[in-house]
Design a protein around this motif. Structure first.
Motif, PDB file in Angstrom:
ATOM      1  N   ILE A 130      -1.206  -7.553   6.052  1.00  0.00           N
ATOM      2  CA  ILE A 130      -1.409  -6.343   6.844  1.00  0.00           C
ATOM      3  C   ILE A 130      -1.046  -5.136   5.984  1.00  0.00           C
ATOM      4  CG2 ILE A 130      -0.879  -5.135   8.995  1.00  0.00           C
ATOM      5  CD1 ILE A 130      -2.139  -7.833   9.443  1.00  0.00           C
ATOM      6  N   PHE A 132      -0.451  -0.999   6.425  1.00  0.00           N
ATOM      7  CA  PHE A 132      -0.300   0.066   7.404  1.00  0.00           C
ATOM      8  C   PHE A 132       0.466   1.219   6.784  1.00  0.00           C
ATOM      9  CE2 PHE A 132       3.687  -2.158   7.833  1.00  0.00           C
ATOM     10  CZ  PHE A 132       4.619  -1.162   8.122  1.00  0.00           C
ATOM     11  N   THR A 151       5.868  -3.614  13.986  1.00  0.00           N
ATOM     12  CA  THR A 151       4.505  -3.859  13.538  1.00  0.00           C
ATOM     13  C   THR A 151       4.359  -5.269  12.992  1.00  0.00           C
ATOM     14  OG1 THR A 151       4.269  -1.505  12.995  1.00  0.00           O
ATOM     15  CG2 THR A 151       2.672  -3.026  12.029  1.00  0.00           C
ATOM     16  N   ALA A 155       1.872  -8.024  14.591  1.00  0.00           N
ATOM     17  CA  ALA A 155       0.821  -8.613  13.763  1.00  0.00           C
ATOM     18  C   ALA A 155       0.807 -10.135  13.889  1.00  0.00           C
ATOM     19  CB  ALA A 155       1.009  -8.202  12.309  1.00  0.00           C
ATOM     20  N   GLN A 183      -7.624  -5.795  13.261  1.00  0.00           N
ATOM     21  CA  GLN A 183      -7.303  -4.420  12.887  1.00  0.00           C
ATOM     22  C   GLN A 183      -7.487  -3.468  14.059  1.00  0.00           C
ATOM     23  OE1 GLN A 183      -9.567  -2.970   9.581  1.00  0.00           O
ATOM     24  NE2 GLN A 183      -8.799  -0.882   9.749  1.00  0.00           N
ATOM     25  N   ASP A 187      -4.368  -1.510  15.681  1.00  0.00           N
ATOM     26  CA  ASP A 187      -4.407  -0.045  15.594  1.00  0.00           C
ATOM     27  C   ASP A 187      -4.227   0.589  16.964  1.00  0.00           C
ATOM     28  OD1 ASP A 187      -4.560   2.330  14.247  1.00  0.00           O
ATOM     29  OD2 ASP A 187      -6.742   2.448  14.333  1.00  0.00           O
ATOM     30  N   VAL A 197      -2.869   1.157  11.222  1.00  0.00           N
ATOM     31  CA  VAL A 197      -3.171  -0.101  10.532  1.00  0.00           C
ATOM     32  C   VAL A 197      -4.463   0.098   9.757  1.00  0.00           C
ATOM     33  CG1 VAL A 197      -3.661  -2.554  10.802  1.00  0.00           C
ATOM     34  CG2 VAL A 197      -1.997  -1.438  12.303  1.00  0.00           C
TER      35      VAL A 197
END
Length: 295
Positions: A130, A132, A151, A155, A183, A187, A197
């Motif tokens: 990921i 971000f 986050t 995820a 995603q 987001d 993200v």
């Protein structure tokens, strides 16, 4: 204690409570009521100490943030007007101000391998990457306790939820669409936290050993079947070509004699120790009808 609670409720229900503070085009609600007598006294004492210890107090008042950082300042627990500070030099008042730095650079982390049960009841271990970054520093500080840790947890949960709705074949062949779906979902969930993200990638899909063996056996059987079909098609085409060649040779007896001599030449060139006894074609031609009559 009762009086204190009444004052607190009166403060929260004050009609002027809820001013606007803008940072990067996004509005934030801040308190606009009076901070109180104690706050004024503490602020006055802090400024007095700064003046009394000048210039040594500058070591505590002057702070610096890098180009890729921003500082969110709180004064007596209240968000300071003006939004996030930086990059460069900014000033704080010791004893009453506290600040928190926020890194604006893109952060990447590996999602730990997740045991996922697919829609066709196959257990696979999937991990991803990921990327971000923080787009709104004030929301990243005020709306979530630890935006990075939150986050990461989100995820991992989103990875399990998205892959649980796909078949094994889709997981192996449609990684780009799965990444785009993850995603978009991440987001939307992290937008109130001020986190963007930027990219999601499925890093690896690990299958159980027994399933790998079964898939390998299936692939090998499919390859053998294709090989047999190709060999059969080749023999069919070769037989048609031989039939056409036989028809051409039958029309010219001399062609058969030339072909016979070419074959003898090829045999003598490859194996020099072979002894060849040429047999006239005419004898064979007379023997063939005789054998057919005996039958």
């Amino acid at each position: 204690m009762t009086r204190t609670m009444e004052c607190y409720e009166k403060h929260n229900n004050h009609p002027n409570h809820g001013g606007q503070l803008s940072d990067g085009g996004v509005s934030y609600k801040t308190s606009t009521d009076s901070p109180g007598l104690c706050a004024f006294i503490l602020t006055f004492i802090s400024y007095l100490l700064i003046v009394a210890t000048f210039p040594f107090s500058l070591c505590l008042c002057i702070k610096v943030v890098q180009e890729y950082e921003r500082a969110v300042i709180f004064r007596l627990g209240r968000l300071l007007k003006g939004g996030a500070k930086g990059p460069g030099i900014f000033f704080i008042v010791p004893c009453i101000d506290s600040y928190r730095k926020v890194d604006l650079r893109t952060v990447s982390f590996d999602v730990p391998p997740q045991e996922v049960l697919t829609r066709d009841s196959v257990t696979v271990a999937v991990d991803g990457v990921i990327y971000f970054s923080v787009k709104d520093t004030i929301n990243a500080v005020t709306n979530v306790q630890n935006y990075s840790h939150s986050t990461r947890l989100l995820a991992a949960t989103t990875l399990r939820n998205v892959l649980g709705t796909r078949n094994l074949a889709e997981i192996l062949s449609e990684r780009e669409s799965i990444s785009a779906t993850m995603q978009s979902s991440l987001d939307d969930a992290t937008d109130p936290w001020g986190v963007k993200v930027e990219r999601v990638e499925i890093k690896d899909v690990r299958l159980p050993v027994q399933l790998q063996r079964a898939m390998a056996a299936e692939a090998e059987a499919a390859r053998e079947a294709r090989a047999k079909v190709i060999a059969a098609e080749g023999e069919q085409r070769a037989s048609k070509a031989l039939k056409e060649a036989a028809e051409v040779i039958n029309e010219s007896p001399a062609a058969l004699q030339l072909r016979y001599l070419q074959t003898l030449n090829a045999i003598s060139a490859e194996n020099n120790s072979t002894i060849i006894f040429p047999l006239p074609i005419d004898i064979i031609k007379y023997l063939i009808p005789k054998n057919q009559e005996d039958d």
